[in-house]
Design a protein around this motif. Structure first.
Motif, PDB file in Angstrom:
ATOM      1  N   PRO A 180       0.705  -1.015   0.224  1.00  0.00           N
ATOM      2  CA  PRO A 180      -0.171   0.132   0.112  1.00  0.00           C
ATOM      3  C   PRO A 180       0.686   1.277   0.170  1.00  0.00           C
ATOM      4  CG  PRO A 180      -0.704  -1.722   1.479  1.00  0.00           C
ATOM      5  CD  PRO A 180       1.083  -1.805   1.242  1.00  0.00           C
ATOM      6  N   ALA A 181       0.367   2.316  -0.549  1.00  0.00           N
ATOM      7  CA  ALA A 181       1.137   3.634  -0.691  1.00  0.00           C
ATOM      8  C   ALA A 181       1.661   4.052   1.009  1.00  0.00           C
ATOM      9  CB  ALA A 181      -0.040   5.099  -1.447  1.00  0.00           C
ATOM     10  N   ARG A 182       0.835   3.941   1.432  1.00  0.00           N
ATOM     11  CA  ARG A 182       0.841   4.521   3.248  1.00  0.00           C
ATOM     12  C   ARG A 182       1.022   3.054   4.075  1.00  0.00           C
ATOM     13  NH1 ARG A 182       2.289   9.764   4.027  1.00  0.00           N
ATOM     14  NH2 ARG A 182       1.792  11.020   2.145  1.00  0.00           N
ATOM     15  N   ILE A 183       1.394   2.930   5.320  1.00  0.00           N
ATOM     16  CA  ILE A 183       2.163   1.987   5.378  1.00  0.00           C
ATOM     17  C   ILE A 183       2.265   2.973   7.341  1.00  0.00           C
ATOM     18  CG2 ILE A 183       3.182  -0.030   7.209  1.00  0.00           C
ATOM     19  CD1 ILE A 183       3.794  -0.840   4.432  1.00  0.00           C
ATOM     20  N   GLU A 184       1.347   3.045   7.462  1.00  0.00           N
ATOM     21  CA  GLU A 184       0.945   3.325   9.176  1.00  0.00           C
ATOM     22  C   GLU A 184       1.814   3.059  10.160  1.00  0.00           C
ATOM     23  OE1 GLU A 184       0.485   7.019   9.040  1.00  0.00           O
ATOM     24  OE2 GLU A 184      -0.655   7.059   7.212  1.00  0.00           O
ATOM     25  N   HIS A 185       1.449   1.360  10.673  1.00  0.00           N
ATOM     26  CA  HIS A 185       1.703   0.799  11.726  1.00  0.00           C
ATOM     27  C   HIS A 185       2.696  -0.912  11.278  1.00  0.00           C
ATOM     28  CE1 HIS A 185      -0.272   3.125  14.537  1.00  0.00           C
ATOM     29  NE2 HIS A 185      -1.706   2.976  13.217  1.00  0.00           N
ATOM     30  N   PRO A 186       3.526  -0.928  10.588  1.00  0.00           N
ATOM     31  CA  PRO A 186       4.527  -1.628  10.147  1.00  0.00           C
ATOM     32  C   PRO A 186       3.744  -3.382  10.637  1.00  0.00           C
ATOM     33  CG  PRO A 186       6.436  -0.139   9.618  1.00  0.00           C
ATOM     34  CD  PRO A 186       4.745   0.912  10.339  1.00  0.00           C
ATOM     35  N   SER A 187       3.983  -3.546  11.886  1.00  0.00           N
ATOM     36  CA  SER A 187       3.925  -4.899  12.673  1.00  0.00           C
ATOM     37  C   SER A 187       2.566  -4.891  12.368  1.00  0.00           C
ATOM     38  CB  SER A 187       3.876  -4.289  14.793  1.00  0.00           C
ATOM     39  OG  SER A 187       3.342  -3.228  15.050  1.00  0.00           O
ATOM     40  N   ILE A 188       1.236  -4.368  12.005  1.00  0.00           N
ATOM     41  CA  ILE A 188       0.010  -4.613  12.294  1.00  0.00           C
ATOM     42  C   ILE A 188      -0.292  -4.751  10.849  1.00  0.00           C
ATOM     43  CG2 ILE A 188      -2.712  -3.869  11.694  1.00  0.00           C
ATOM     44  CD1 ILE A 188      -1.297  -2.053  14.423  1.00  0.00           C
ATOM     45  N   PHE A 189       0.205  -3.958   9.312  1.00  0.00           N
ATOM     46  CA  PHE A 189       0.434  -4.512   8.450  1.00  0.00           C
ATOM     47  C   PHE A 189       1.532  -6.335   8.168  1.00  0.00           C
ATOM     48  CE2 PHE A 189       2.729  -4.579   3.651  1.00  0.00           C
ATOM     49  CZ  PHE A 189       1.808  -4.885   3.489  1.00  0.00           C
ATOM     50  N   ALA A 190       1.735  -5.897   8.722  1.00  0.00           N
ATOM     51  CA  ALA A 190       2.796  -7.249   8.340  1.00  0.00           C
ATOM     52  C   ALA A 190       2.111  -8.876   8.965  1.00  0.00           C
ATOM     53  CB  ALA A 190       4.725  -7.683  10.328  1.00  0.00           C
ATOM     54  N   ASP A 191       0.993  -8.605   9.603  1.00  0.00           N
ATOM     55  CA  ASP A 191       0.511  -9.778   9.373  1.00  0.00           C
ATOM     56  C   ASP A 191      -0.733  -9.786   8.013  1.00  0.00           C
ATOM     57  OD1 ASP A 191       0.720 -10.370  12.159  1.00  0.00           O
ATOM     58  OD2 ASP A 191      -1.184  -9.259  13.097  1.00  0.00           O
ATOM     59  N   GLU A 192      -0.736  -8.546   7.603  1.00  0.00           N
ATOM     60  CA  GLU A 192      -1.370  -8.911   6.242  1.00  0.00           C
ATOM     61  C   GLU A 192      -0.889  -9.215   5.386  1.00  0.00           C
ATOM     62  OE1 GLU A 192      -3.875  -5.773   3.895  1.00  0.00           O
ATOM     63  OE2 GLU A 192      -3.204  -4.750   5.758  1.00  0.00           O
ATOM     64  N   LEU A 193       0.900  -8.513   5.635  1.00  0.00           N
ATOM     65  CA  LEU A 193       1.768  -9.692   4.894  1.00  0.00           C
ATOM     66  C   LEU A 193       2.178 -11.154   4.829  1.00  0.00           C
ATOM     67  CD1 LEU A 193       4.123  -8.996   2.230  1.00  0.00           C
ATOM     68  CD2 LEU A 193       5.515  -8.576   4.571  1.00  0.00           C
ATOM     69  N   ARG A 194       1.487 -11.845   6.435  1.00  0.00           N
ATOM     70  CA  ARG A 194       1.958 -12.763   5.947  1.00  0.00           C
ATOM     71  C   ARG A 194       1.121 -13.723   5.690  1.00  0.00           C
ATOM     72  NH1 ARG A 194       3.866 -10.638  11.867  1.00  0.00           N
ATOM     73  NH2 ARG A 194       5.596 -10.836  11.688  1.00  0.00           N
ATOM     74  N   ALA A 195      -0.335 -13.509   6.178  1.00  0.00           N
ATOM     75  CA  ALA A 195      -1.237 -13.454   5.132  1.00  0.00           C
ATOM     76  C   ALA A 195      -1.010 -14.236   4.205  1.00  0.00           C
ATOM     77  CB  ALA A 195      -2.387 -13.210   5.727  1.00  0.00           C
TER      78      ALA A 195
END
Length: 214
Positions: free
Chosen positions: A9-24
């Protein structure tokens, strides 16, 4: 066979939260690369996101590519850098990252720019946009024929980008795209990122099986 190239995404405010989406997403099946593409953010935000997300990719054999910034790609031990026509030349990016990291180049809808990039040593060229995108306005619409032309003539791989979804990607697979670069088509998929990656890979496999039939 076509493979998937994820765009952040163009913005990742909270990388640790987005990390779960990436793992999924990576749980959904084969992904060749993930590009961290954060626009108009300070270096600190890029560094924080890269330090969080790069290990997730590299531990799974997914190339971690940084958009625009070869200097940070080296500093953050990324696998490569992607540069646009407005960023810097392929040769300059290569000089900065060295021979062992990937350099990808945006060629928009231009055969000339793509051939220049290939001659300059790009590891792949990216064509697009093929469809309207929620993340980037289409300034240079590309025709699917450019993928057919490139894949029939050139050994350097090509990436198709721009508004690609599970629903509209078949013509690009059939045209011979080596990679489909997908952002919103995965992160905003109705059943979630894991299901999106699984669906893309099922389409790739189905086309590969059809190719092999006598």
């Amino acid at each position: 066979m076509t493979r998937l190239y994820l765009i952040s995404p163009a913005r990742i405010e909270h990388p640790s939260i987005f990390a779960d989406e990436l793992r999924a997403a990576l749980d959904g099946g084969d992904v060749a690369a993930f590009q961290l593409r954060l626009k108009d953010v300070p270096d600190e935000a890029i560094i924080r996101a890269a330090d969080t997300l790069r290990p997730i990719c590299q531990q799974r054999g997914v190339a971690f590519i940084l958009n625009d910034r070869p200097d940070l790609a080296v500093k953050l031990d990324c696998d490569g850098v992607h540069v646009g026509q407005d960023d810097m030349s392929c040769a300059e990016a290569r000089r900065i990252v060295g021979p062992d990291r990937q350099v990808g180049v945006t060629s928009k809808a231009s055969r000339h720019l793509a051939m220049e990039a290939a001659e300059a040593g790009a590891d792949y060229v990216a064509f697009g946009a093929f469809f309207s995108s929620s993340t980037k306005p289409v300034t240079t619409p590309a025709e699917i024929e450019i993928v057919e032309w490139w894949s029939s003539l050139m050994e350097v791989p090509c990436v198709a980008i721009g508004g690609i979804t599970v629903e509209n990607c078949r013509p690009l697979i059939e045209a011979g795209a080596d990679f489909l670069a997908v952002g919103g088509g995965v992160w905003s998929y109705k059943d979630g990122p894991e299901a999106a990656v699984r669906a893309f890979n099922e389409l790739f496999a189905a086309h590969g099986s059809a190719d092999r039939e006598p």
